[in-house]
Write a protein that holds these residues in place. Structure first.
Motif, short mmCIF file in Angstrom:
data_model
loop_
_atom_site.label_atom_id
_atom_site.label_comp_id
_atom_site.label_asym_id
_atom_site.label_seq_id
_atom_site.Cartn_x
_atom_site.Cartn_y
_atom_site.Cartn_z
N THR A 85 1.32 9.53 -5.77
CA THR A 85 1.88 10.86 -5.55
C THR A 85 2.82 11.25 -6.68
O THR A 85 2.77 12.37 -7.19
N ALA A 86 3.68 10.32 -7.09
CA ALA A 86 4.63 10.60 -8.17
C ALA A 86 3.90 10.88 -9.48
O ALA A 86 4.28 11.79 -10.24
N GLN A 87 2.85 10.09 -9.76
CA GLN A 87 2.08 10.29 -10.99
C GLN A 87 1.43 11.67 -11.00
O GLN A 87 1.47 12.37 -12.02
N LEU A 88 0.85 12.07 -9.88
CA LEU A 88 0.18 13.36 -9.83
C LEU A 88 1.17 14.51 -9.95
O LEU A 88 0.92 15.49 -10.66
N ARG A 89 2.29 14.42 -9.26
CA ARG A 89 3.29 15.48 -9.36
C ARG A 89 3.79 15.64 -10.79
O ARG A 89 4.02 16.75 -11.27
N THR A 90 3.94 14.52 -11.49
CA THR A 90 4.37 14.58 -12.89
C THR A 90 3.32 15.24 -13.76
O THR A 90 3.63 16.09 -14.61
N LYS A 91 2.05 14.87 -13.55
CA LYS A 91 0.96 15.47 -14.33
C LYS A 91 0.89 16.98 -14.11
O LYS A 91 0.71 17.76 -15.06
N LEU A 92 1.05 17.42 -12.86
CA LEU A 92 0.99 18.85 -12.56
C LEU A 92 2.18 19.58 -13.16
O LEU A 92 2.05 20.70 -13.67
N LEU A 93 3.34 18.95 -13.10
CA LEU A 93 4.55 19.58 -13.62
C LEU A 93 4.45 19.87 -15.11
O LEU A 93 4.92 20.91 -15.59
N ASP A 111 0.83 -1.20 0.00
CA ASP A 111 0.00 0.00 0.00
C ASP A 111 0.87 1.25 0.00
O ASP A 111 0.54 2.25 -0.67
N PHE A 112 1.96 1.24 0.76
CA PHE A 112 2.86 2.39 0.78
C PHE A 112 3.42 2.64 -0.61
O PHE A 112 3.51 3.79 -1.06
N ALA A 113 3.79 1.57 -1.31
CA ALA A 113 4.32 1.70 -2.66
C ALA A 113 3.27 2.27 -3.61
O ALA A 113 3.57 3.11 -4.47
N LYS A 114 2.02 1.83 -3.46
CA LYS A 114 0.94 2.34 -4.29
C LYS A 114 0.72 3.82 -4.05
O LYS A 114 0.54 4.60 -4.99
N ASP A 115 0.73 4.22 -2.78
CA ASP A 115 0.56 5.64 -2.45
C ASP A 115 1.68 6.48 -3.03
O ASP A 115 1.46 7.58 -3.56
N ALA A 116 2.91 5.99 -2.92
CA ALA A 116 4.06 6.72 -3.46
C ALA A 116 3.94 6.83 -4.98
O ALA A 116 4.28 7.88 -5.56
N TRP A 117 3.45 5.78 -5.63
CA TRP A 117 3.27 5.80 -7.08
C TRP A 117 2.21 6.84 -7.46
O TRP A 117 2.40 7.60 -8.43
N SER A 172 2.62 24.16 -10.77
CA SER A 172 2.72 22.96 -9.93
C SER A 172 3.42 23.22 -8.60
O SER A 172 3.12 22.55 -7.60
N ILE A 173 4.34 24.16 -8.56
CA ILE A 173 5.11 24.37 -7.33
C ILE A 173 4.25 24.92 -6.20
O ILE A 173 4.64 24.90 -5.04
N ASN A 174 3.05 25.41 -6.53
CA ASN A 174 2.14 25.93 -5.51
C ASN A 174 1.36 24.82 -4.80
O ASN A 174 0.60 25.11 -3.88
N TYR A 175 1.55 23.58 -5.23
CA TYR A 175 0.76 22.48 -4.69
C TYR A 175 1.64 21.42 -4.04
O TYR A 175 2.68 21.04 -4.58
N THR A 176 1.20 20.95 -2.87
CA THR A 176 1.87 19.86 -2.18
C THR A 176 0.90 18.68 -2.11
O THR A 176 -0.29 18.86 -1.87
N VAL A 177 1.44 17.49 -2.34
CA VAL A 177 0.60 16.28 -2.44
C VAL A 177 1.03 15.26 -1.40
O VAL A 177 2.22 15.00 -1.22
N GLU A 178 0.06 14.68 -0.70
CA GLU A 178 0.29 13.53 0.17
C GLU A 178 -0.78 12.49 -0.16
O GLU A 178 -1.95 12.84 -0.33
N THR A 179 -0.39 11.24 -0.24
CA THR A 179 -1.35 10.16 -0.49
C THR A 179 -1.26 9.13 0.63
O THR A 179 -0.17 8.65 0.95
N VAL A 180 -2.40 8.82 1.23
CA VAL A 180 -2.46 7.85 2.32
C VAL A 180 -3.60 6.88 2.04
O VAL A 180 -4.76 7.27 1.96
N ASN A 181 -3.25 5.59 1.86
CA ASN A 181 -4.25 4.55 1.62
C ASN A 181 -5.21 4.92 0.48
O ASN A 181 -6.42 4.73 0.57
N GLY A 182 -4.66 5.49 -0.59
CA GLY A 182 -5.46 5.81 -1.76
C GLY A 182 -6.17 7.14 -1.70
O GLY A 182 -6.80 7.55 -2.68
N THR A 183 -6.10 7.85 -0.59
CA THR A 183 -6.70 9.18 -0.48
C THR A 183 -5.63 10.24 -0.75
O THR A 183 -4.58 10.24 -0.10
N VAL A 184 -5.89 11.09 -1.71
CA VAL A 184 -4.94 12.15 -2.07
C VAL A 184 -5.32 13.43 -1.33
O VAL A 184 -6.45 13.91 -1.44
N TYR A 185 -4.37 13.98 -0.59
CA TYR A 185 -4.57 15.24 0.11
C TYR A 185 -3.77 16.32 -0.59
O TYR A 185 -2.57 16.16 -0.87
#
Length: 218
Positions: free
Chosen positions: A141-149, A133-139, A156-169
Motif C-alpha cells: 500500500t505504501a509503495q503504491l501511494r508513493t508511486k501515485l503521488l 502478511d500484514f506487514a507485506k500488505d502495508a508495504w 493521487s488524492i482521488n484514489y484510495t488503496v487497501e491491500t489484503v493478502n496481496g490483493t490491491v483494492y
C-alpha cells in the motif's frame, strides 16, 4: 477486539474526527482553496479532489458511524480485521472475518448507515494472514501511494488503496481511462501483488451526477 485492532480503529476514528477541522480551515481560505488529505498534507502537496467538500464531509460521517458500529458491537472482536473506505457514499469493505455470517453482518451495518449509496463487500472469510502478511500488505500500500503521488499524470488524492493478502483494492474517481490504467499498472508491477481489483469510477460517470428531486404535484 485485540488491543492492536482496537488501537488501529481508534486511530482511524481520531483521524476522521480531525478531517472536518482541516476542511473547515480550507473553506475559510476561499471557495477555490485546495483540500489536502493524508500523505499529501505531510508531503506539502496540495491538490484538489474531484469530489466536493460536502461529499468529503458526508463520507467522513459515514465512516465514523460505521466505525462506531463496529466498536460498539457485542461481537467487536471479530471485526478487528475489517477496513473501511468511503468515496461519495460508496463503501468499500475489505479485510477478513472468521465466519460468513460476520461478513454479512458488516455489510448490513454499512447498508443501514444513512447516506450509503452502495456497498462493495470484499471482506474475506477466514483470516489466513499473520504479522508478516500484514506487514507485506502495508508495504505494498505504501509503495503504491508513493508511486501515485509522484506520477504527474495521476491525481493521487482521488484514489484510495487497501491491500489484503496481496490483493490491491482501488476505489476512487479517475479523470480518464488512461489515468486509471496508469494506477492499475503501477499496482500490478509492485512485488508481492497477486491481483488488482478496481472500483474506480470515471469523473463523468452518471452515478456521480446529482439526482433530480421530485417535486410534489399540485
Amino acid at each position: 477486539m485485540t488491543e492492536t485492532g482496537r488501537a488501529r480503529r481508534i486511530r482511524h476514528t481520531l483521524a476522521l474526527l480531525a478531517l472536518p477541522l482541516l476542511l473547515a480551515g480550507t473553506s475559510l481560505l476561499g471557495g477555490c482553496a485546495p483540500v489536502v488529505f493524508g500523505g499529501a498534507a505531510a508531503g506539502g502537496v496540495a491538490v484538489a479532489q474531484e469530489r466536493t467538500v460536502g461529499d468529503a464531509f458526508d463520507d467522513t460521517r459515514i465512516k465514523l458511524e460505521l466505525n462506531g458500529k463496529l466498536l460498539e458491537s457485542p461481537r467487536e472482536g471479530v471485526f478487528s480485521g475489517v477496513e473501511i473506505e468511503v468515496v461519495e457514499g460508496r463503501v468499500l469493505l475489505a479485510g477478513s472475518v472468521p465466519l460468513p455470517e460476520d461478513r454479512i453482518e458488516v455489510a448490513r451495518m454499512a447498508w443501514t448507515t444513512p447516506g450509503v449509496k452502495n456497498v462493495i463487500n470484499e471482506i474475506q472469510v477466514g483470516d489466513s494472514s499473520g504479522i508478516v502478511d500484514f506487514a507485506k500488505d502495508a508495504w505494498i500500500t505504501a509503495q503504491l501511494r508513493t508511486k501515485l503521488l509522484f506520477d504527474e499524470n495521476v491525481r493521487s488524492i482521488n484514489y484510495t488503496v487497501e491491500t489484503v493478502n496481496g490483493t490491491v483494492y482501488l476505489i476512487g474517481i479517475s479523470r480518464s481511462p488512461e489515468e486509471e490504467a496508469r494506477v492499475t499498472g503501477h499496482a500490478s508491477r509492485i512485488a508481492g501483488v497477486q491481483k488488482v481489483v478496481s472500483y474506480v469510477v470515471p469523473v463523468d460517470d452518471p452515478s456521480r451526477q446529482p439526482q433530480p428531486v421530485a417535486r410534489p404535484q399540485g
